[in-house]
Design an enzyme around this catalytic site. Structure first.
Site, mmCIF file in Angstrom:
data_model
loop_
_atom_site.group_PDB
_atom_site.id
_atom_site.type_symbol
_atom_site.label_atom_id
_atom_site.label_comp_id
_atom_site.label_asym_id
_atom_site.label_seq_id
_atom_site.Cartn_x
_atom_site.Cartn_y
_atom_site.Cartn_z
ATOM 1 N N GLU A 79 0.839 -1.201 0.000
ATOM 2 C CA GLU A 79 0.000 0.000 0.000
ATOM 3 C C GLU A 79 0.879 1.257 0.000
ATOM 4 O O GLU A 79 1.852 1.344 0.741
ATOM 5 C CB GLU A 79 -0.885 -0.026 1.242
ATOM 6 C CG GLU A 79 -1.719 1.225 1.458
ATOM 7 C CD GLU A 79 -2.423 1.211 2.813
ATOM 8 O OE1 GLU A 79 -3.349 2.015 2.989
ATOM 9 O OE2 GLU A 79 -2.039 0.402 3.687
ATOM 10 N N LYS A 132 -9.286 1.685 -2.897
ATOM 11 C CA LYS A 132 -9.840 1.288 -1.600
ATOM 12 C C LYS A 132 -11.227 1.888 -1.408
ATOM 13 O O LYS A 132 -11.444 3.076 -1.632
ATOM 14 C CB LYS A 132 -8.901 1.740 -0.481
ATOM 15 C CG LYS A 132 -9.311 1.242 0.895
ATOM 16 C CD LYS A 132 -8.294 1.657 1.946
ATOM 17 C CE LYS A 132 -8.648 1.108 3.315
ATOM 18 N NZ LYS A 132 -7.694 1.552 4.356
ATOM 19 N N CYS A 159 -5.279 -2.550 3.091
ATOM 20 C CA CYS A 159 -5.230 -2.280 4.528
ATOM 21 C C CYS A 159 -6.312 -3.063 5.253
ATOM 22 O O CYS A 159 -6.447 -4.262 5.053
ATOM 23 C CB CYS A 159 -5.342 -0.777 4.776
ATOM 24 S SG CYS A 159 -5.001 -0.270 6.475
#
Length: 512
Positions: free
Chosen positions: A271, A337, A389
């Site tokens: 990420e 995301k 995440c």
């Protein structure tokens, strides 16, 4: 009736310290310790304590939750104080803020439980596990949701038979099974009850463990015949240095060199591996990365932030540089995301939090959602469903993408939490997702836990945390659907909610 031991436990001088002690022991049931057998014992002891002093059920449950979640999520202080530089005057109370909120859910569970006037065996042995699971589900869903610390995660280990329920009903079915085991142990160990009453919970315990073990041996998904080598890059970039301008070039150089060292079919960076907006990068940077991977026969995915298509916001993304064309920047396939971290990736209360962000010097704290319907990224012979995440803490949200994917991948940066247990707790959630969705899960992280996980939730390979390394390994593409993928958590949870309501209705009618 009360046993001699219970009489000691009832005394306030022991009751409250024991309650705190049991709660403080809960972190040892999760990764990296994996003492799965301890959670049913802790849960059972907790329930028995509340039985002994029912007048304090709600306050006891709140204290238990507050202690458990504070000891499990102590790493919030690491992120606020050690990494972000927030003074303890602010960091300490803010560390308690999340556990103080999460503890409301155990309190709610026992507040509802007290409303039931039922025989002990049903109230403890049936209704309580149902209510506990429903409130855990609510904790994962309400507001933005936070499911970390659900007792079912303690069972996500190769040695626990209860993990076998994950492909059937997800982590919440494992939570339900864990709660059942805990309360049935209480009923089975009650030496003041008649032997006949103790026999039933013993039979139920044996049946539950046997069912879990059998379920664990069942395969719902199957290999599609494809095999791939993967390389998961772990840059080990210090979070305090990550966004400094003078560190951008060294960071890019480090990952470029790592890409050049592997000939794996699929290469994945963590990420925000490149700490610059994609559109602000010189175009030749991505071209060089793509060329480096192509020369080695690799497909390459890179974690990077990017501006939204309208230019009015930015996204946390993983971009697929396979077939990259320098003159077609807008045509790069990517995953953005969707489930953002409140107070970390967006500001739910900007008028209150903006001054705090300035004190913490937090970069990129107002992301946009990527959208719920995003396609898997095609890399070599695998269709990869990415998540970023803590998105892999929400199993139901991964189902749609997983149905069309042969491989799951998580890109994370856990450097915010230093050398704490946060990375291992996150790894255990990925293990749960692999089991629920019946596919390999690969994790590319900045500092750890970078790993390859089998469809059975077993960790096949793991990189040494807090080191600069490339983890390489083999995976197989999988297709098919688990029962959980067909229903998610909501349908069967609605079923047990209906069951709880039916029990209450039947017994209240009998009373009248």
């Amino acid at each position: 009736m009360v046993s001699k031991l219970d009489k000691y436990w009832q005394h306030p001088a022991l009751y409250w310290p024991l309650l705190i002690l049991f709660a403080a022991a809960t972190p040892f049931t999760f990764a990296p310790y994996y003492h799965f057998w301890l959670m049913p014992l802790i849960f059972g002891a907790f329930v028995r304590l509340i039985e002994l002093r029912p007048r304090f059920a709600v306050s006891s449950a709140y204290l238990f939750g507050l202690t458990a979640y504070t000891t499990q999520f102590y790493w919030i202080h690491t992120a606020l104080h050690d990494v972000s530089g927030l003074p303890d005057l602010y960091a300490v109370p803010l560390t308690f803020l999340l556990p103080a909120y999460l503890a409301l859910y155990p309190a709610l569970c026992f507040w509802l439980w007290k409303k039931f006037t039922l025989p002990r065996g049903i109230k403890i042995g049936l209704v309580l596990p149902i209510l506990w699971t429903l409130t855990e589900f609510a904790r994962e869903r309400f507001l933005t949701g936070f499911g970390w610390g659900a007792i079912g995660y303690s069972q996500i280990t190769p040695d626990s038979p209860l993990a076998g329920f994950a492909p059937f009903g997800g982590i919440h079915m494992v939570t339900l099974a864990t709660a059942f085991l805990g309360v049935w142990l209480v009923l089975a160990s009650d030496n003041t009850a008649r032997s006949g009453k103790r026999l039933l919970p013993i039979i139920l315990i044996a049946a539950l463990l046997a069912a879990g073990y059998t379920a664990r041996q069942t395969d719902f998904t199957r290999p599609d015949g494809s095999r791939s080598t993967v390389a998961l890059l772990q840059g080990n970039i210090d979070q305090t240095l990550k966004w400094r301008e003078d560190q951008v070039i060294p960071t890019i150089q480090k990952y470029y060199e790592q890409v050049g060292k592997t000939t794996a079919d699929i290469v994945i960076l963590p990420e925000t591996a490149i700490p610059v907006m994609r559109q602000n990068l010189p175009e030749n940077i991505l071209a060089k990365f793509a060329e480096q991977a192509q020369n080695n026969g690799s497909a390459l995915a890179v974690g990077i932030s990017q501006y939204t298509s309208d230019g009015n916001g930015y996204e946390n993304a993983v971009i697929n540089l396979t077939g990259y064309q320098e003159n077609n920047q807008d045509g790069i396939p990517y995953y953005a995301k969707n489930h953002l971290v409140p107070f970390g990736e967006y500001k739910p209360l900007p008028f209150l939090t903006t001054p705090l962000y300035k004190m913490m010097n937090m970069p990129l704290s107002d992301f946009r959602k990527g959208g719920g319907k995003q396609s898997a990224l095609l890399m070599k012979n695998q269709k990869i469903a990415f998540n970023i995440c803590y998105e892999d803490g929400f199993g139901d949200e991964l189902i749609a993408a997983a149905k069309d994917a042969t491989l799951l991948a998580n890109a994370s940066n856990m450097a915010w939490y230093g050398k704490s247990n946060a990375m291992y707790q996150h790894l255990q959630q990925s293990q749960a997702r692999a089991m629920e969705l019946g596919r390999y899960m690969v994790r590319a992280t900045n500092t750890g836990a970078t790993a390859i996980i089998s469809p059975k939730g077993n960790i096949i390979a793991q990189a040494q945390p807090d080191t600069e390394t490339v983890l390489e390994g083999h995976i197989k593409g999988y297709v098919g659907e688990t029962p959980y993928m067909k229903t998610g958590s909501s349908w069967w949870l609605m079923g047990i909610l209906t069951l709880a309501a039916l029990i209450l209705f039947i017994f209240r009618n009998k009373e009248h």
